[in-house]
Enzyme design. Structure first.
Site, PDB file in Angstrom:
ATOM      1  N   HIS A   1      24.628  13.736  33.314  1.00  0.00           N
ATOM      2  CA  HIS A   1      23.923  11.905  34.425  1.00  0.00           C
ATOM      3  C   HIS A   1      24.783  11.517  35.227  1.00  0.00           C
ATOM      4  O   HIS A   1      24.283  11.375  36.492  1.00  0.00           O
ATOM      5  CB  HIS A   1      23.524  11.627  33.361  1.00  0.00           C
ATOM      6  CG  HIS A   1      22.538  10.519  33.361  1.00  0.00           C
ATOM      7  ND1 HIS A   1      22.507   9.228  33.907  1.00  0.00           N
ATOM      8  CD2 HIS A   1      20.916  11.154  34.207  1.00  0.00           C
ATOM      9  CE1 HIS A   1      21.586   8.683  34.548  1.00  0.00           C
ATOM     10  NE2 HIS A   1      20.742   9.753  34.079  1.00  0.00           N
ATOM     11  N   CYS A   2      25.999  11.317  34.479  1.00  0.00           N
ATOM     12  CA  CYS A   2      26.959  10.764  35.796  1.00  0.00           C
ATOM     13  C   CYS A   2      27.512  11.505  36.923  1.00  0.00           C
ATOM     14  O   CYS A   2      27.625  10.898  38.408  1.00  0.00           O
ATOM     15  CB  CYS A   2      28.096  10.324  35.348  1.00  0.00           C
ATOM     16  SG  CYS A   2      28.314   9.655  33.644  1.00  0.00           S
ATOM     17  N   ALA A   3      26.837  12.651  36.875  1.00  0.00           N
ATOM     18  CA  ALA A   3      27.414  13.871  38.604  1.00  0.00           C
ATOM     19  C   ALA A   3      26.196  14.070  39.273  1.00  0.00           C
ATOM     20  O   ALA A   3      26.240  14.885  40.705  1.00  0.00           O
ATOM     21  CB  ALA A   3      27.769  14.824  38.020  1.00  0.00           C
TER      22      ALA A   3
END
Length: 369
Positions: free
Chosen positions: A359-361
């Site tokens: 999700h962070c990416a």
């Protein structure tokens, strides 16, 4: 013709065809300093996507780990591209290598970046009566913890490239530090917002008012979080996510895990969410998503959270950590949460060592509808 129009045409005429990188210089995005209250709303992640944005990690940040983390990013990009177009930002000198690693389903856009965390550096998109806009949260390297000369401009560069209106937020933060249900409820950790390294002199009430105006929220649920123990000051998207309005899935520590700041943060957040009501005035259903136990020898910053998954058109891209039982159980839980969507697992070994996940990416560009 904007990139979104180009992609729409490409999908209609040749689904799965390779997308061509565009090297035209960006034009300035229309900017406003703050949105009229109630005009915009952020849709939840299950809202159909036009495409997904990602970014290619640089050696100046990752050093000896660059090859490993690039393998992780390429794996995520290829997985997402099975469901929807992917546009990946990369330094000009890295464009060819990134395109080769990610394959023909990924368009590589030559925009300078420092790091890969598109959820935090990219715009957070909102919809309204005038179409779509992007909120620029003034990324400052998670409180000046990392060099970010290029990443501080990523949101405005993306919006200029798409010719989408830019909303410059009156606060500083990151996209991973908010979670919305698309129906007026927003979750956030105090540690990553009410923090002098982002918003000196601003109270929680000040920040809450801004979040409501920016993202169309009418109810904000705050959990305490943890300051100063990881680079993000504990983002909500590694702890708790809405799978649908009224349902929150939480990253749940093993019952035998030693007591530390992370288990204490989970306990505090669980207590808050057990008592919370959403924008509709309804109590929340909490679904536990157990964290892996057997992940081998990992660094202190390793993010072992299945909750840091990413919902795509028709699917969910979920981390794999190598704990066979936990990986299998996570797939089963996520399938139940998102019936009808295909769940695809990807390895994030080096990415997790950097304190982030799938999700962070990633950052979605929602369809206008």
């Amino acid at each position: 013709m904007s990139r979104r129009q180009t992609l729409k045409t490409a999908l209609v005429t040749a689904v799965g065809a390779a997308l061509t990188a565009c090297s035209r210089p960006p034009t300035p995005a229309t900017a406003s300093t703050s949105p009229p209250a109630g005009r915009w709303r952020m849709p939840d992640e299950t809202h159909p996507h036009e495409l997904t944005y990602m970014a290619w990690p640089t050696r100046r940040i990752w050093g000896a780990d660059a090859s490993g983390v690039r393998d992780d990013i390429a794996g995520i990009a290829r997985a997402v591209a099975r469901f929807e177009p992917v546009v990946l930002l990369a330094d000009e000198r890295d464009v060819k290598a990134a395109a080769k690693a990610c394959g023909s389903g990924v368009e590589v856009l030559p925009i300078p970046v420092d790091d890969l965390w598109m959820r935090d550096t990219g715009p957070s998109f909102v919809l309204g009566p005038d179409g779509i806009a992007g909120v620029d949260l003034n990324f400052n390297g998670w409180g000046d913890k990392q060099a970010h000369a290029h990443d501080a401009r990523v949101a405005r560069e993306v919006l200029a490239d798409e010719d989408i209106r830019r909303i410059k937020a009156p606060i500083v933060g990151e996209g991973g530090s908010i979670e919305v249900d698309g129906q007026g409820t927003l979750m956030a950790t105090e540690s990553s917002w009410v923090n002098d390294n982002r918003n000196p002199g601003k109270s929680r009430n000040d920040i809450e008012r801004a979040l409501k105006d920016l993202f169309g929220a009418t109810a904000v649920i705050w959990v305490k979080g943890v300051k100063g123990q990881d680079i993000t000051d504990y983002h909500i998207d590694a702890l708790a996510r809405f799978s649908e309005p009224g349902v929150v899935v939480m990253s749940t520590p093993d019952p035998e895990a030693p007591r530390d700041v992370w288990t204490a943060a989970y306990d505090q957040a669980r207590g808050v969410l057990d008592r919370a009501v959403d924008a509709r005035g309804e109590r929340l259903e909490i679904v536990e998503l157990p964290e892996p136990v057997d992940v081998g020898r990992r660094g202190a910053d390793f993010l072992a959270s299945y909750v840091n998954y990413y919902v795509v058109n028709g699917g969910v891209v979920l981390p794999r950590f190598g704990d066979a039982r936990a990986d299998r159980d996570a797939v089963a839980v996520v399938r139940d949460l998102y019936p009808g969507r295909q769940v695809v697992q990807v390895s994030v070994d080096t990415l997790g060592e950097g304190g982030g996940g799938v999700h962070c990416a990633t950052q979605q560009l929602p369809k206008e509808r």
